[in-house]
Design an enzyme around this catalytic site. Structure first.
Site, PDB file in Angstrom:
ATOM      1  N   ASP A 142      -4.423  -0.782  -1.742  1.00  0.00           N
ATOM      2  CA  ASP A 142      -5.824  -0.771  -1.202  1.00  0.00           C
ATOM      3  C   ASP A 142      -6.890  -0.133  -2.357  1.00  0.00           C
ATOM      4  O   ASP A 142      -6.559   0.749  -2.962  1.00  0.00           O
ATOM      5  CB  ASP A 142      -5.572   0.202  -0.204  1.00  0.00           C
ATOM      6  CG  ASP A 142      -6.814  -0.150   0.790  1.00  0.00           C
ATOM      7  OD1 ASP A 142      -7.236  -1.318   1.341  1.00  0.00           O
ATOM      8  OD2 ASP A 142      -7.171   0.895   1.765  1.00  0.00           O
TER       9      ASP A 142
ATOM     10  N   ASP B 272       0.778  -1.219   0.102  1.00  0.00           N
ATOM     11  CA  ASP B 272      -0.232   0.060  -0.106  1.00  0.00           C
ATOM     12  C   ASP B 272       0.907   1.232  -0.106  1.00  0.00           C
ATOM     13  O   ASP B 272       0.650   2.078   0.781  1.00  0.00           O
ATOM     14  CB  ASP B 272      -1.128   0.048   1.224  1.00  0.00           C
ATOM     15  CG  ASP B 272      -2.039  -1.079   1.056  1.00  0.00           C
ATOM     16  OD1 ASP B 272      -2.044  -1.977   0.110  1.00  0.00           O
ATOM     17  OD2 ASP B 272      -2.929  -1.180   1.933  1.00  0.00           O
TER      18      ASP B 272
ATOM     19  N   LYS C 280      -6.969  -4.987  -3.222  1.00  0.00           N
ATOM     20  CA  LYS C 280      -7.599  -5.357  -2.107  1.00  0.00           C
ATOM     21  C   LYS C 280      -8.646  -4.500  -1.649  1.00  0.00           C
ATOM     22  O   LYS C 280      -8.369  -3.497  -1.740  1.00  0.00           O
ATOM     23  CB  LYS C 280      -6.776  -5.999  -1.069  1.00  0.00           C
ATOM     24  CG  LYS C 280      -5.866  -4.903  -0.463  1.00  0.00           C
ATOM     25  CD  LYS C 280      -5.043  -5.597   0.468  1.00  0.00           C
ATOM     26  CE  LYS C 280      -3.982  -4.347   1.228  1.00  0.00           C
ATOM     27  NZ  LYS C 280      -4.871  -3.431   1.860  1.00  0.00           N
TER      28      LYS C 280
ATOM     29  N   CYS D 252      -2.263  -2.860   7.424  1.00  0.00           N
ATOM     30  CA  CYS D 252      -2.351  -3.725   6.306  1.00  0.00           C
ATOM     31  C   CYS D 252      -1.124  -4.368   6.260  1.00  0.00           C
ATOM     32  O   CYS D 252      -0.914  -5.607   5.910  1.00  0.00           O
ATOM     33  CB  CYS D 252      -2.483  -2.960   4.871  1.00  0.00           C
ATOM     34  SG  CYS D 252      -4.318  -2.351   4.828  1.00  0.00           S
TER      35      CYS D 252
ATOM     36  N   HIS E 174     -17.724   1.868  -0.359  1.00  0.00           N
ATOM     37  CA  HIS E 174     -16.953   1.019   0.564  1.00  0.00           C
ATOM     38  C   HIS E 174     -17.543   1.086   1.957  1.00  0.00           C
ATOM     39  O   HIS E 174     -17.536   2.055   2.481  1.00  0.00           O
ATOM     40  CB  HIS E 174     -15.640   0.881   0.291  1.00  0.00           C
ATOM     41  CG  HIS E 174     -15.022  -0.154   0.880  1.00  0.00           C
ATOM     42  ND1 HIS E 174     -14.313  -0.252   2.119  1.00  0.00           N
ATOM     43  CD2 HIS E 174     -14.867  -1.616   0.405  1.00  0.00           C
ATOM     44  CE1 HIS E 174     -13.890  -1.430   2.237  1.00  0.00           C
ATOM     45  NE2 HIS E 174     -14.317  -2.185   1.435  1.00  0.00           N
TER      46      HIS E 174
ATOM     47  N   HIS F 130     -10.748   0.700  -3.203  1.00  0.00           N
ATOM     48  CA  HIS F 130     -12.017   0.457  -2.712  1.00  0.00           C
ATOM     49  C   HIS F 130     -13.059   1.207  -3.846  1.00  0.00           C
ATOM     50  O   HIS F 130     -12.618   2.147  -4.295  1.00  0.00           O
ATOM     51  CB  HIS F 130     -12.177   1.272  -1.492  1.00  0.00           C
ATOM     52  CG  HIS F 130     -11.177   0.695  -0.265  1.00  0.00           C
ATOM     53  ND1 HIS F 130     -11.514  -0.651   0.167  1.00  0.00           N
ATOM     54  CD2 HIS F 130     -10.604   1.475   0.567  1.00  0.00           C
ATOM     55  CE1 HIS F 130     -10.562  -0.601   1.073  1.00  0.00           C
ATOM     56  NE2 HIS F 130     -10.005   0.408   1.515  1.00  0.00           N
TER      57      HIS F 130
ATOM     58  N   HIS G 250     -10.798   6.776   1.179  1.00  0.00           N
ATOM     59  CA  HIS G 250      -9.557   6.707   0.771  1.00  0.00           C
ATOM     60  C   HIS G 250      -9.131   5.606  -0.191  1.00  0.00           C
ATOM     61  O   HIS G 250     -10.137   4.663  -0.479  1.00  0.00           O
ATOM     62  CB  HIS G 250      -8.370   6.466   1.968  1.00  0.00           C
ATOM     63  CG  HIS G 250      -8.761   5.030   2.406  1.00  0.00           C
ATOM     64  ND1 HIS G 250      -9.679   4.712   3.496  1.00  0.00           N
ATOM     65  CD2 HIS G 250      -8.211   3.820   2.331  1.00  0.00           C
ATOM     66  CE1 HIS G 250      -9.718   3.404   3.871  1.00  0.00           C
ATOM     67  NE2 HIS G 250      -8.705   2.774   2.997  1.00  0.00           N
TER      68      HIS G 250
HETATM   69  C1  VGL Z   1      -5.107   0.313   5.350  1.00  0.00           C
HETATM   70  C2  VGL Z   1      -6.649   1.190   7.050  1.00  0.00           C
HETATM   71  C3  VGL Z   1      -7.715   1.141   5.923  1.00  0.00           C
HETATM   72  C4  VGL Z   1      -3.629   0.242   5.152  1.00  0.00           C
HETATM   73  C5  VGL Z   1      -5.884   0.475   4.418  1.00  0.00           C
HETATM   74  O1  VGL Z   1      -2.989   0.156   4.130  1.00  0.00           O
HETATM   75  O2  VGL Z   1      -3.090  -0.019   6.477  1.00  0.00           O
HETATM   76  N1  VGL Z   1      -5.393   1.138   6.546  1.00  0.00           N
HETATM   77  N2  VGL Z   1      -7.125   0.744   4.620  1.00  0.00           N
HETATM   78 ZN    ZN Z   2      -8.620   1.033   2.820  1.00  0.00          ZN
END
Ligand code: VGL
Ligand code: ZN
Length: 212
Positions: free
Chosen positions: A50, A12, A110, A155, A56, A52, A85
């Site tokens: 990430d 990420d 994901k 993550c 979401h 979405h 996000h």
């Molecule tokens: C993440 C919160 C929501 C991460 C992703 O990449 O750690 N944290 N979505």
């Molecule tokens: Zn996320």
């Protein structure tokens, strides 16, 4: 170069998790040059994003009256509600512009199911839906997973724990990761990682004996 049965999993490294982004991780941008150097010592690198849809379930904005960083109960368990996000196709969801990993072989996206989050790159938050990453890694001969990125306590930690559960040897590169640290989540994550047998390593140990 590390051996062919090792993969570097970069989690990420997206604009929304960088300072100024929608879900900024403090000093998240600092790790990018280090990540680039680490990646040069691996022949097998995999990235995650990430990713979405706008509707979401993890977005506070999709729950009237709820605020970001509150927890909310969903059919699969407790879910932190986040600021909107990493919406599919947006600049915020794009990989950081300074990331220099042209030899990355695969990108796992994901969190694309609207009703299920996925911190882990292996298994969605319902804890039953696989992303396919474990099968991909096994099919390509991987036995050892090195992971780092954003965020250490969400993550990266969930990905490392699920990699262990899938039977891989796993190390989390601490100084090539940065944390959100919400309600002691970083300390809790390290407890779980240690208990699960995930090695806590620094990048210097990864470089040791390997050409940069
Ligand atoms: C993440 C919160 C929501 C991460 C992703 O990449 O750690 N944290 N979505
Ligand atoms: Zn996320």
């Amino acid at each position: 170069m590390r051996s062919a049965d090792e993969v570097l999993l970069l989690v990420d490294l997206q604009n929304d998790f960088m300072p100024g982004g929608a879900l900024a991780v403090a000093r998240g941008d600092e790790i990018v040059p280090l990540v680039n150097r680490l990646a040069r010592t691996f022949s097998h690198v995999v990235l995650t994003q990430d990713w979405h849809p706008p509707e979401h379930v993890s977005f506070a904005a999709n729950h009237p009256g709820r605020q970001p960083f509150e927890t909310f109960t969903l059919p699969y368990g407790e879910q932190v509600l986040w600021p909107t996000h990493c919406v599919q196709g947006t600049d915020g969801a794009a990989l950081h512009g300074g990331l220099d990993v042209p030899h990355a072989r695969a990108i796992i996206r994901k969190g694309h199911h609207a009703d299920v989050d996925s911190y882990s790159a292996f298994l969605e938050a319902d804890r039953t839906t696989p992303t396919g990453l474990a099968g991909y890694l096994r099919d390509t001969g991987v036995t050892r997973v090195w992971c780092c990125g954003l965020a250490t306590d969400y993550c990266v930690a969930w990905t490392a724990l699920d990699a262990r559960a899938a039977g891989f040897d796993v190390a989390l590169i601490e100084d090539a990761s940065r944390a959100i640290d919400l309600n002691d989540s970083l300390a809790l994550a390290w407890q779980q990682l240690t208990t699960a047998g995930v090695a806590r390593v620094q990048s210097a140990e990864v470089f040791a004996g390997h050409a940069r």
